[in-house]
Motif scaffolding. Structure first.
Motif, PDB file in Angstrom:
ATOM      1  N   THR A 168      50.838  43.930  42.843  1.00  0.00           N
ATOM      2  CA  THR A 168      51.103  42.836  41.908  1.00  0.00           C
ATOM      3  C   THR A 168      50.626  41.518  42.511  1.00  0.00           C
ATOM      4  O   THR A 168      50.402  41.415  43.724  1.00  0.00           O
ATOM      5  CB  THR A 168      52.610  42.721  41.615  1.00  0.00           C
ATOM      6  OG1 THR A 168      53.285  42.336  42.808  1.00  0.00           O
ATOM      7  CG2 THR A 168      53.175  44.030  41.069  1.00  0.00           C
ATOM      8  N   GLU A 215      46.128  48.146  43.158  1.00  0.00           N
ATOM      9  CA  GLU A 215      47.435  48.732  42.871  1.00  0.00           C
ATOM     10  C   GLU A 215      48.576  47.890  43.438  1.00  0.00           C
ATOM     11  O   GLU A 215      49.548  48.417  43.951  1.00  0.00           O
ATOM     12  CB  GLU A 215      47.466  50.144  43.483  1.00  0.00           C
ATOM     13  CG  GLU A 215      48.611  51.002  43.062  1.00  0.00           C
ATOM     14  CD  GLU A 215      48.529  52.373  43.715  1.00  0.00           C
ATOM     15  OE1 GLU A 215      49.569  52.821  44.212  1.00  0.00           O
ATOM     16  OE2 GLU A 215      47.451  52.971  43.736  1.00  0.00           O
ATOM     17  N   THR A 252      40.232  47.619  40.280  1.00  0.00           N
ATOM     18  CA  THR A 252      41.671  47.464  40.062  1.00  0.00           C
ATOM     19  C   THR A 252      42.419  47.627  41.377  1.00  0.00           C
ATOM     20  O   THR A 252      42.150  48.542  42.150  1.00  0.00           O
ATOM     21  CB  THR A 252      42.172  48.521  39.055  1.00  0.00           C
ATOM     22  OG1 THR A 252      41.398  48.408  37.856  1.00  0.00           O
ATOM     23  CG2 THR A 252      43.631  48.312  38.717  1.00  0.00           C
ATOM     24  N   ALA A 263      49.434  49.926  49.243  1.00  0.00           N
ATOM     25  CA  ALA A 263      50.253  50.408  48.146  1.00  0.00           C
ATOM     26  C   ALA A 263      51.455  51.146  48.739  1.00  0.00           C
ATOM     27  O   ALA A 263      51.383  51.690  49.842  1.00  0.00           O
ATOM     28  CB  ALA A 263      49.437  51.332  47.256  1.00  0.00           C
ATOM     29  N   ARG A 297      41.164  42.929  40.021  1.00  0.00           N
ATOM     30  CA  ARG A 297      42.216  42.603  39.062  1.00  0.00           C
ATOM     31  C   ARG A 297      43.393  43.543  39.281  1.00  0.00           C
ATOM     32  O   ARG A 297      43.225  44.655  39.768  1.00  0.00           O
ATOM     33  CB  ARG A 297      41.688  42.714  37.645  1.00  0.00           C
ATOM     34  CG  ARG A 297      40.482  41.773  37.426  1.00  0.00           C
ATOM     35  CD  ARG A 297      40.177  41.516  35.989  1.00  0.00           C
ATOM     36  NE  ARG A 297      41.114  40.704  35.261  1.00  0.00           N
ATOM     37  CZ  ARG A 297      41.166  39.372  35.287  1.00  0.00           C
ATOM     38  NH1 ARG A 297      40.354  38.694  36.060  1.00  0.00           N
ATOM     39  NH2 ARG A 297      42.014  38.724  34.539  1.00  0.00           N
ATOM     40  N   SER A 298      44.574  43.090  38.932  1.00  0.00           N
ATOM     41  CA  SER A 298      45.775  43.930  39.036  1.00  0.00           C
ATOM     42  C   SER A 298      45.817  44.881  37.842  1.00  0.00           C
ATOM     43  O   SER A 298      45.034  44.738  36.891  1.00  0.00           O
ATOM     44  CB  SER A 298      47.028  43.059  39.050  1.00  0.00           C
ATOM     45  OG  SER A 298      47.238  42.494  37.765  1.00  0.00           O
ATOM     46  N   ALA A 299      46.747  45.820  37.887  1.00  0.00           N
ATOM     47  CA  ALA A 299      46.924  46.745  36.759  1.00  0.00           C
ATOM     48  C   ALA A 299      47.335  45.984  35.501  1.00  0.00           C
ATOM     49  O   ALA A 299      47.059  46.417  34.383  1.00  0.00           O
ATOM     50  CB  ALA A 299      47.960  47.802  37.103  1.00  0.00           C
ATOM     51  N   ALA A 300      47.968  44.793  35.672  1.00  0.00           N
ATOM     52  CA  ALA A 300      48.363  43.941  34.544  1.00  0.00           C
ATOM     53  C   ALA A 300      47.233  42.994  34.139  1.00  0.00           C
ATOM     54  O   ALA A 300      47.456  42.050  33.392  1.00  0.00           O
ATOM     55  CB  ALA A 300      49.610  43.150  34.897  1.00  0.00           C
ATOM     56  N   ASN A 301      46.037  43.227  34.663  1.00  0.00           N
ATOM     57  CA  ASN A 301      44.822  42.459  34.364  1.00  0.00           C
ATOM     58  C   ASN A 301      44.882  41.016  34.886  1.00  0.00           C
ATOM     59  O   ASN A 301      44.261  40.123  34.335  1.00  0.00           O
ATOM     60  CB  ASN A 301      44.499  42.492  32.869  1.00  0.00           C
ATOM     61  CG  ASN A 301      43.025  42.231  32.623  1.00  0.00           C
ATOM     62  OD1 ASN A 301      42.191  42.503  33.488  1.00  0.00           O
ATOM     63  ND2 ASN A 301      42.703  41.698  31.460  1.00  0.00           N
ATOM     64  N   GLU A 302      45.616  40.792  35.980  1.00  0.00           N
ATOM     65  CA  GLU A 302      45.664  39.472  36.606  1.00  0.00           C
ATOM     66  C   GLU A 302      44.513  39.356  37.611  1.00  0.00           C
ATOM     67  O   GLU A 302      44.196  40.320  38.306  1.00  0.00           O
ATOM     68  CB  GLU A 302      46.980  39.285  37.363  1.00  0.00           C
ATOM     69  CG  GLU A 302      48.208  39.413  36.496  1.00  0.00           C
ATOM     70  CD  GLU A 302      49.453  39.583  37.341  1.00  0.00           C
ATOM     71  OE1 GLU A 302      50.314  38.687  37.280  1.00  0.00           O
ATOM     72  OE2 GLU A 302      49.556  40.593  38.057  1.00  0.00           O
ATOM     73  N   ARG A 360      36.483  51.816  36.654  1.00  0.00           N
ATOM     74  CA  ARG A 360      35.707  51.111  35.621  1.00  0.00           C
ATOM     75  C   ARG A 360      34.708  50.155  36.268  1.00  0.00           C
ATOM     76  O   ARG A 360      34.807  48.953  36.120  1.00  0.00           O
ATOM     77  CB  ARG A 360      36.652  50.325  34.712  1.00  0.00           C
ATOM     78  CG  ARG A 360      37.652  51.189  33.986  1.00  0.00           C
ATOM     79  CD  ARG A 360      38.606  50.349  33.171  1.00  0.00           C
ATOM     80  NE  ARG A 360      39.405  49.493  34.064  1.00  0.00           N
ATOM     81  CZ  ARG A 360      39.860  48.291  33.752  1.00  0.00           C
ATOM     82  NH1 ARG A 360      39.626  47.784  32.582  1.00  0.00           N
ATOM     83  NH2 ARG A 360      40.571  47.596  34.611  1.00  0.00           N
ATOM     84  N   HIS A 366      41.038  50.836  43.096  1.00  0.00           N
ATOM     85  CA  HIS A 366      40.576  51.882  42.172  1.00  0.00           C
ATOM     86  C   HIS A 366      39.264  51.438  41.536  1.00  0.00           C
ATOM     87  O   HIS A 366      39.160  50.327  41.019  1.00  0.00           O
ATOM     88  CB  HIS A 366      41.636  52.159  41.104  1.00  0.00           C
ATOM     89  CG  HIS A 366      42.928  52.631  41.689  1.00  0.00           C
ATOM     90  ND1 HIS A 366      43.116  53.907  42.158  1.00  0.00           N
ATOM     91  CD2 HIS A 366      44.093  51.970  41.915  1.00  0.00           C
ATOM     92  CE1 HIS A 366      44.333  54.015  42.643  1.00  0.00           C
ATOM     93  NE2 HIS A 366      44.946  52.850  42.504  1.00  0.00           N
TER      94      HIS A 366
END
Length: 169
Positions: A137, A135, A133, A158, A74-79, A124, A121
């Protein structure tokens, strides 16, 4: 220790030169190894009897290490960015990148892209349902070139973190 092996080798060599039965005496004596070869065999047998050292063992707690293949990214924006389907290592065995199956629905219309390992990352990931996660978009991943096996690998990284691979080593 060497003297013991030498004595053992000499005894084995002498024993090999003595006939075992009358049948051997009549014509099969030439098929036996020479005393020098018998001494080598006795030395090999002596070294084979030593036990192998035990393998090294490392214990990793169940919460500290989990498999990543098939894990959702998932992206940092939870996509939703797809799932990890493979890992790419360099010739030295260092992990360099992950192959992500991105886009599509139920495997239809998806494509594989490669992202730099440092762009992922794992903070979690306590259980199999947790995601990794990325990094990047969704727009960056959508614009990434598709990964094709047996073709040069184009790695999406990144900002400012990508290092070129030296394939000549």
């Amino acid at each position: 220790m060497r003297a013991g092996i030498l004595v053992l080798s000499l005894i084995a060599g002498l024993a090999m030169s003595l006939p075992v039965s009358a049948a051997e005496d009549s014509g099969t004596q030439g098929s036996r190894p020479a005393p020098a070869e018998a001494a080598k065999d006795a030395t090999k047998d002596a070294t084979k009897k030593e036990p192998a050292p035990p393998p090294s063992v490392t214990v990793i707690g169940a919460r500290d290490a989990l498999g990543i293949l098939g894990r959702e990214v998932r992206s940092a924006a939870n996509e939703n960015m797809g799932r990890i389907v493979d890992v790419i290592v360099d010739r030295g065995g260092a992990v360099r990148a992950a192959v992500i199956d991105f886009g599509g629905f139920l495997g239809v219309g998806s494509r594989k892209i490669v992202v730099d390992w440092s762009a992922l990352h794992f903070g979690r990931v306590a259980n199999k349902s947790d995601s990794i996660t990325l990094e990047l978009t969704k727009e960056q991943v959508t614009a990434a070139p598709e990964y094709k096996q047996d073709a040069p690998v184009i790695v999406l990284g990144a900002a400012g973190r990508l290092q070129p691979w030296d394939f000549d080593k």
